[in-house]
Scaffold this motif. Sequence first.
Motif, mmCIF file in Angstrom:
data_model
loop_
_atom_site.group_PDB
_atom_site.id
_atom_site.type_symbol
_atom_site.label_atom_id
_atom_site.label_comp_id
_atom_site.label_asym_id
_atom_site.label_seq_id
_atom_site.Cartn_x
_atom_site.Cartn_y
_atom_site.Cartn_z
ATOM 1 N N THR A 104 27.954 15.598 -7.943
ATOM 2 C CA THR A 104 27.930 15.099 -6.573
ATOM 3 C C THR A 104 28.164 13.593 -6.571
ATOM 4 O O THR A 104 27.701 12.893 -7.484
ATOM 5 C CB THR A 104 26.569 15.406 -5.899
ATOM 6 O OG1 THR A 104 26.489 14.697 -4.653
ATOM 7 C CG2 THR A 104 25.401 15.001 -6.773
ATOM 8 N N PRO A 162 26.093 22.760 -1.399
ATOM 9 C CA PRO A 162 25.093 22.906 -0.336
ATOM 10 C C PRO A 162 23.819 22.152 -0.714
ATOM 11 O O PRO A 162 23.467 22.042 -1.884
ATOM 12 C CB PRO A 162 24.843 24.422 -0.285
ATOM 13 C CG PRO A 162 26.053 25.037 -0.912
ATOM 14 C CD PRO A 162 26.518 24.064 -1.946
ATOM 15 N N GLU A 163 23.123 21.655 0.287
ATOM 16 C CA GLU A 163 21.918 20.854 0.057
ATOM 17 C C GLU A 163 20.886 21.624 -0.760
ATOM 18 O O GLU A 163 20.192 21.051 -1.608
ATOM 19 C CB GLU A 163 21.319 20.426 1.404
ATOM 20 C CG GLU A 163 20.192 19.425 1.283
ATOM 21 C CD GLU A 163 20.636 18.093 0.699
ATOM 22 O OE1 GLU A 163 19.793 17.431 0.044
ATOM 23 O OE2 GLU A 163 21.801 17.723 0.887
ATOM 24 N N ASP A 193 35.860 20.314 0.157
ATOM 25 C CA ASP A 193 35.652 19.311 1.204
ATOM 26 C C ASP A 193 34.179 18.991 1.440
ATOM 27 O O ASP A 193 33.823 17.840 1.710
ATOM 28 C CB ASP A 193 36.299 19.778 2.518
ATOM 29 C CG ASP A 193 35.771 21.125 2.964
ATOM 30 O OD1 ASP A 193 35.141 21.836 2.151
ATOM 31 O OD2 ASP A 193 35.981 21.468 4.148
ATOM 32 N N GLN A 194 33.303 19.994 1.303
ATOM 33 C CA GLN A 194 31.897 19.802 1.628
ATOM 34 C C GLN A 194 31.020 19.506 0.417
ATOM 35 O O GLN A 194 29.907 18.997 0.565
ATOM 36 C CB GLN A 194 31.364 21.058 2.339
ATOM 37 C CG GLN A 194 32.063 21.393 3.638
ATOM 38 C CD GLN A 194 31.837 20.363 4.715
ATOM 39 O OE1 GLN A 194 30.780 19.756 4.791
ATOM 40 N NE2 GLN A 194 32.840 20.153 5.563
ATOM 41 N N GLY A 195 31.484 19.850 -0.765
ATOM 42 C CA GLY A 195 30.643 19.682 -1.940
ATOM 43 C C GLY A 195 29.568 20.752 -2.012
ATOM 44 O O GLY A 195 29.671 21.816 -1.389
ATOM 45 N N GLU A 251 37.214 27.065 -1.851
ATOM 46 C CA GLU A 251 38.073 27.554 -0.775
ATOM 47 C C GLU A 251 39.518 27.785 -1.193
ATOM 48 O O GLU A 251 40.245 28.495 -0.500
ATOM 49 C CB GLU A 251 38.042 26.560 0.384
ATOM 50 C CG GLU A 251 36.649 26.388 0.986
ATOM 51 C CD GLU A 251 36.562 25.202 1.934
ATOM 52 O OE1 GLU A 251 37.486 24.365 1.878
ATOM 53 O OE2 GLU A 251 35.601 25.128 2.714
#
Length: 263
Positions: free
Chosen positions: A187, A215-216, A211-213, A118
């Motif tokens: 992670t 995606p799954e 902020d989110q790391g 971002e």
Amino acid sequence: MGIASPRNPKVKALAALKERKERERTGLFLVEGRREVERALRAGLEPLVLLLGPRAGLEERLLTEGKEVLLLSQAALERVSSRENPAQLIGVFPIPQKDLAQVRLPKDPLVLVLLGLEKPGNLGAILRSADGAGVDLVLVAEGVDLYSPQAIRNATGVVFGLPVFPTSEEEAARFLEAQGLPLVAATPRGERVYWEEDYKKGVAFLLGAEDQGLPEAWLVRAHARVRIPMRGQADSLNVSVSAALLLYEALRQRSSQDPPQPP
């Protein structure tokens, strides 16, 4: 040709290139600073026009030889610039058209995949680390614009000499699958500490948004998940620091494969 007024229509059009939607609409982007412009020219990029400020020195002027030049007043230059203290040389370049399908990786490549970043400052810092570590390919999958002025500035222009490709997540996934590379996801939930993995062969590091790391879906897709130890109160590192740690651990391991030969 000289332009004094920051309200000049041409100056307004150039200043609009600081916005992503305008870069995407026109296919143009700004490169600010002598070092950055020099690296773009060295990489073979052809400027549409070079902008010179009133305080440009000999080094800036030498880079404009044989190119179309627009002379701006300091006020006009400040409107185009994205810096607090504008550089005296700004280049307007067409966005390079790259085809990921044409990429041919060397044996045991070192690849970096950035997913949904971002902040352009982080992207620029990561690209400097990728350049220093000798990365063979960087994929910027969605997120921040590779050609934002802040990303170019924070990368100090090394982006032009790097094999870096903006892409979608889907295209990145297809490419990596076709290459058959082991995917290593960074992670906090990693099963192993990052230096415990073997990076001597080909590898692709996966790093996600600040902020989110990751995606799954990419965590599931990864062949290994590694973590960086944290002993203080913070629960994560800046993504550019994480990228540097991973890349330079891979470089360290690869550099130690062949011990120096006696004279």
